[in-house]
Design an enzyme around this catalytic site. Structure first.
Site: not given
Ligand SMILES: NC(=O)c1ccc[n+]([C@@H]2O[C@H](COP(=O)([O-])OP(=O)(O)OC[C@H]3O[C@@H](n4cnc5c(N)ncnc54)[C@H](OP(=O)(O)O)[C@@H]3O)[C@@H](O)[C@H]2O)c1
Length: 285
Positions: A66, A213-215, A218
């Protein structure tokens, strides 16, 4: 107003009795565009980590890829000096190389995996990894060699738990022949739960399941979220419904929503207070 604290999500106990609050935090948003380069406001990135600790988060998911390294630096700075540092658990990953924005190339050569662990220990300022995921299986290297190297690192005390990321059930079962696997991290959320079989297997095997990608990056948040109407019914945000669904889906699920926005962080942690009814849970399924 109910107290906003990740402990309200309940706890998950690893086999060495390390207990984490089930609502965690992922650091991937603390980088530049395309998960490349520094976050534009490093002080804010560090403050988001500190705020997560203040809100009771003690499960932090990260990876050297990252940035690379930038998210780990902000995480290390945020964790430094925390009064409860011994209760904070880091889940890290190795096995990916980065050559530019949005470019990810798996590399599972054992010497590279070892180098990543050694460098990450220095970057994060720790003497062991609480949980280390093989970020991706490298198809060009025998799985036994990749998982075997992690087992060697575990035997040397540099890793406490081994996990696999983005694997099939067959790959997971094969890896279990070479090492004890304590966690899986796969893409999973209320809009995409094609890995239901792996969630069920993880629960039966007492493995943590960390949905990335729990959200849905976004797409499940905001006023155009498909969860908007049910969110209105509960008087909460759509993001909270998405996280509450994951928390209810299995006691082994540890969601790690990512954000660089302190208000979104608090919104996400408050999902720990949302109890979906059985009817609504099944309707969302
Ligand atoms: N193992 C793997 O291959 C892998 C791959 C991808 C990700 N990951 C891990 O999974 C974690 C989560 O994934 P992710 O961050 O990519 O996706 P995510 O948690 O599904 O979504 C993040 C997105 O949602 C927005 N967001 C978050 N909380 C919000 C809220 N309460 N209201 C409105 N918008 C919101 C964020 O923007 P803002 O910043 O503007 O809030 C960001 O754009 C990563 O941080 C990483 O640690 C692991």
């Amino acid at each position: 107003m109910a107290d906003i604290n990740a402990k309200n999500a309940g706890q998950y106990r690893f086999d060495d009795d390390f207990v984490v609050n089930r609502l965690g935090y992922g650091t991937m948003q603390l980088t530049g565009k395309g998960v490349w380069g520094p976050y534009p406001d490093p002080d804010r990135a560090v403050s988001v980590v500190r705020k997560a600790i203040d809100l009771g988060v003690n499960f932090f998911d990260t990876a050297d890829s990252y940035g690379p390294w930038f998210a780990d630096r902000y995480l290390a700075a945020g964790l430094q000096g925390a009064a409860n540092r011994d209760a904070l658990f880091i889940s890290d990953k190795v096995g990916q190389t980065r050559i530019g924005p949005n470019q990810w190339i798996p590399l599972g050569v054992p010497a590279y995996l070892r180098q990543q662990v050694e460098v990450s220990l220095m970057t994060l300022g720790i003497d062991h990894e609480d949980l280390l995921f093989l970020h991706r299986i490298d198809a060009h290297v025998p799985l036994a060699d990749q998982v075997g190297e992690l087992q060697k690192l575990k035997d040397e005390g540099k890793i406490r738990h081994i996990g696999l990321s983005q694997v099939t059930l067959d790959q997971l079962k094969e890896a279990q022949k070479y090492a004890r696997i304590d966690a899986v991290e796969n893409l999973y959320n209320v809009a995409n739960h094609s890995d239901d079989d792996i969630v069920d297997y993880a629960e039966a095997q007492h493995m943590a399941f960390v949905p990335w990608f729990p959200l849905n990056t976004g797409k499940l948040t905001g006023t155009d979220s498909p969860l908007e109407s049910i969110a209105k019914k509960y008087g909460v945000s759509p993001a909270q419904i998405a996280l509450a669904w994951l928390l209810k889906r299995s006691p082994n699920i540890l969601p790690i929503p990512g954000t660089s926005n302190p208000a979104h962080l608090a919104d996400n942690v408050a999902a720990a207070n949302v109890q979906l009814s059985e009817t609504d849970f099944h309707r969302l399924n």
